[in-house]
Write a protein that holds these residues in place. Structure first.
Motif: not given
Lengths: 294, 493
Positions: B460-466, B287-291, B295-299, B229-232
């Motif tokens: 999780m939405e709150k986690a994705f928002q930081g 697993h959620m940390q991976t996501l 998200q932070k690295e844009g992939s 995903a990162k490479r893409i």
């Protein structure tokens, strides 16, 4: 003040009243009493097990931090919608009330949004503001502004405020326009002869004279933002992200319709009923005195 | 005088509005979300775009594929079975076609199938009808409503009891274990499995090629998925590397099954209502940390709840996508690039992975009513026998894109050469039957599961928002989810 109508037949007045009373009982009092009854019960969805729990549901709801959160969201949302709608609608009304070319066309066009169902309006707004497929949403992102209402609570709230207001502006516009047009020309002309500027004319003559309209709209808009914005929220955000667009109404729906927790949902409905009754009462108690009824 | 009248009027307006959501009163009149890109409301049914015709297999077995509701002219002398379903077009039409075929196949019974709204709408309609003593004979219910239905003893008639009373012979062993297990209690089938799906992975072969990756090699592990995903994204082959529909169904429920870790205690709730959520385990957090990191690295892109992210794959926005096996029809219709379907990836250093995935979708429940006759139950039984035949199952699978739920249905489809013509259409079945179900991959049965899913989304939405860490998010989800479970348990005590 003697305002008695004279009826020859004793039965006729009751007959004339009957349809209205029937509707009121069937559609207002019966559901309301059902909600009251349900709010003191703990019951499974199918009604197979029922326990009378006194006010436990109210206690649970009111001590729930998520409920308090929904109260805050609702307050911010309702005030934003009401203020936004009224300011914009009044502005439009004042603008089109003047003698300008094509005023009739503007008036017609400004009314169109009111004809749309809330859910349809919401979908239109989604097509504009969706971060990946919306025209504006995509534009904002490519311009470097990280717009994403699916993840950013403030963006989501902003979006549902705009989407809800959009429709309601048309409705308010109509009332304001009618209000402005009922102001006697003589008064306006007198003010102009006295040399009032456009702002002064509006501030000291027009605005006070349309205050009954303003007052009516204020109440209607508050009630609207409490209850009639469900479709927009449901179609656009489902109360998210997080709980940033979960209003009291949406929470009652989620708990009752999705979670099937009838008791707590009914308790929330009853509280909602009390809150809005209180708002309306306060408005009439303290604000009506300042309103000038023409 | 004038004032008080006005006041009463406003109060009345308020009253009716306030009462609208009152549960026993009229259900809210607002239509469910009519977003054209979504199936209505919270369903786990395959995401179906509104305009997609029944794709696939036009020639294979000639499925009925009627597009309009059959005109309900009920021939006299037949026992009528009311069947409420929650499938939108074109799936709903296919289901009504199955009922029409059944009606033609014999002359004693008549199944009147019709659409009652989205799954939650159908559920509420059935509940209201039951309370009024007018429940339909059969109601289709989404899988997350299973706990509620099973707890409604007296309102439903378990399928095994129906079988005993009507002499119906349905062997649970003819079904995929992960399907039969989901809807069984102590080895007895409670509801009739029908439309089942699972989550799988789709990838954009063109984007892979553009990024210099082997287009025929989808990621097998999460480490590979992240790197690809990162490479893409880095090579600008597409804007977004990876997205997932059904964050809870795909990345919690199926993730747990595949890694053989519990979603909740008590065998994910199958052994009792006192289950507690376990989704804040190390593996879940990781697993959620991976996501979040992706998200932070844009992939990784979070595309919203339920099946809202579906649109991001066929549009070419995201190159790797996890979604319902039922999304296939939509991708065939809309994607303008080469793509493939594969099993979900896993963490290869988790020793218990990979196991079979679990299902979503819906099953059929038999409801009781005060005036039900034995003949009516017999009619229901006969309809169930009809749809459980492998040839019917194979037809259903090929016409709708749902899984074949019987082993015979899969074998028939395979023998017909369907999978050679539709490569990847067997992935969901193979993933679902990869291993024998363990106690973590049999399914789940948690009270108020629709609300628990929403809780997970919210946290999780709150986690994705930081706004909070992944650990905090999952701890909160467990705490709030357990409160819902306890409230549900209390109702049935």
């Amino acid at each position: 003040m003697q305002r008695r109508a004279i009826f020859n037949n004793r039965l006729l007045p009751y007959l004339l009243l009957a349809p209205q009373v029937a509707i009121t009982i069937i559609f207002f009092f019966w559901p309301a009493s059902q909600a009251l009854y349900q709010s003191v019960l703990r019951q499974d969805p199918f009604g197979l097990r029922t326990t009378f729990v006194y006010l436990e549901n109210f206690q649970t709801v009111l001590s729930d931090p998520l409920y308090i959160e929904a109260v805050q969201v609702t307050v911010v949302f309702s005030i934003s919608v009401t203020v936004f709608v009224m300011v914009v609608a009044l502005l439009f009304a004042v603008m089109t009330d003047r003698q300008i070319r094509g005023a009739q066309t503007y008036k017609t066009l400004l009314l169109w949004p009111y004809a749309l169902a809330p859910a349809v309006a919401a979908v239109l707004w989604m097509f504009i503001f969706h971060p990946s497929i919306g025209i504006l949403g995509k534009g904002l992102n490519s311009a470097g502004f990280k717009w994403d209402y699916q993840l950013n609570g403030i963006h989501a709230l902003l979006l549902i405020v705009i989407a809800s207001s959009w429709k309601q502006i048309a409705h308010n516009f109509l009332f304001f326009l009618a209000g402005l047009q009922s102001v006697p020309t003589a008064v306006v002309e007198a003010a102009m002869i006295d040399g009032a500027s456009a702002w002064r004319l509006f501030r000291s003559v027009l605005f006070p004279l349309i205050s009954p309209t303003t007052f009516y709209l204020l109440t209607v808009n508050l009630v609207f933002s409490f209850f009639d914005t469900f479709g927009v929220i449901h179609a656009l955000t489902h109360g998210g992200p997080g709980r940033s667009t979960t209003t009291l109404m949406y929470k009652a729906y989620m708990d009752g319709y999705v979670s099937l927790n009838l008791g707590q949902s009914a308790a929330q409905s009853v509280i909602l009923m009390l809150i809005v009754s209180a708002i309306v009462w306060l408005q009439f108690r303290y604000m009506e005195g300042k309103v000038h009824y023409a | 005088m004038k004032r008080s009248i006005l006041f009463i009027f406003v109060l009345l307006a308020v009253l009716i509005a306030a009462c609208a959501p009152a549960p026993t009163a009229v259900p809210p009149t607002q239509a469910p979300a009519v977003e054209p890109t979504k199936a209505p409301a919270a369903t786990t049914a395959p995401a179906q775009p509104t305009a997609v015709p029944a794709t696939k297999a036009p020639e294979a077995t000639k499925p009925p594929a009627p597009t309009a509701t059959p005109v309900p002219v009920i021939p006299p002398g037949r026992v009528v079975v009311e069947f409420w379903h929650g499938l939108t077009m074109p799936l709903g039409g296919i289901l009504e076609g199955v009922a029409a075929d059944f009606n033609k196949s014999q002359n004693k019974y008549y199944v009147n199938a019709f659409y009652k709204g989205s799954y939650p709408d159908t559920m509420n309609a059935a509940i209201a009808a039951f309370r009024a003593g007018k429940a339909p004979h059969i109601v289709q219910m989404f899988e997350v409503g299973t706990a509620t239905m099973m707890a409604a003893k007296g309102a439903i008639k378990p399928v095994y009891e129906l079988a005993k009373e009507t002499g119906l012979n349905i062997d649970p062993k003819m079904y995929i274990p992960a399907v039969a297990g989901y809807y069984s209690l102590d080895g007895n089938m409670i509801s009739m499995p029908l439309n089942s799906s699972t989550t799988i992975m789709y990838w954009n072969k063109d984007a892979f090629k553009k990024a210099g990756l082997d287009p025929e090699k989808p990621p097998k592990t999460w480490a590979e998925l992240r790197a690809m995903a990162k490479r893409i994204v880095d090579s600008k082959a597409s804007n977004c590397g990876f997205t997932t529909s059904w964050l809870t169904w795909a990345q919690f429920e199926n993730f747990g099954a595949i890694h053989n870790i519990p979603l909740a205690t008590k065998m994910n709730g199958m052994q009792g209502m006192d289950a507690e959520l376990k989704i804040n385990s190390d593996v879940h957090v990781r697993h959620m940390q991976t996501l979040v990191d992706m998200q932070k690295e844009g992939s990784f892109k979070y595309g919203g709840r339920d099946n809202a992210p579906d649109a991001l794959f066929p549009s070419g926005e995201c190159a790797i996508f996890h979604g319902s096996s039922g999304t296939r029809a939509r991708i065939i219709n809309e994607a303008k690039f080469a793509w493939g379907a594969a099993m979900l990836p896993y963490y290869d250093d988790v020793p218990t992975a990979p196991k079979n995935s679990i299902i979503g979708g819906a099953s059929l429940w038999v409801m009781t009513a005060p005036n039900r006759t034995v003949d009516e139950y017999k009619a229901v039984g006969e309809f169930f026998r009809y749809i459980s035949q492998p040839e019917q199952d194979a037809k259903w699978h090929q016409a709708t894109g749902y899984l074949p739920i019987t082993i015979g249905g899969f074998e028939r489809t395979k023998a017909s050469g369907f999978y050679d013509k539709n490569p990847g259409a067997d992935v969901p079945y193979l993933q679902l039957t990869r291993t024998q179900p363990t106690e973590n991959s049999m399914g789940l049965r948690l009270g108020d599961m629709p609300a628990i899913r929403i809780v997970i989304y919210e946290e999780m939405e709150k986690a994705f928002q930081g706004q909070q860490t992944v650990k905090q998010a999952l701890d909160n989800a467990v705490k709030r989810g357990n409160e819902l479970l306890r409230a549900f348990e209390k109702t049935y005590k």
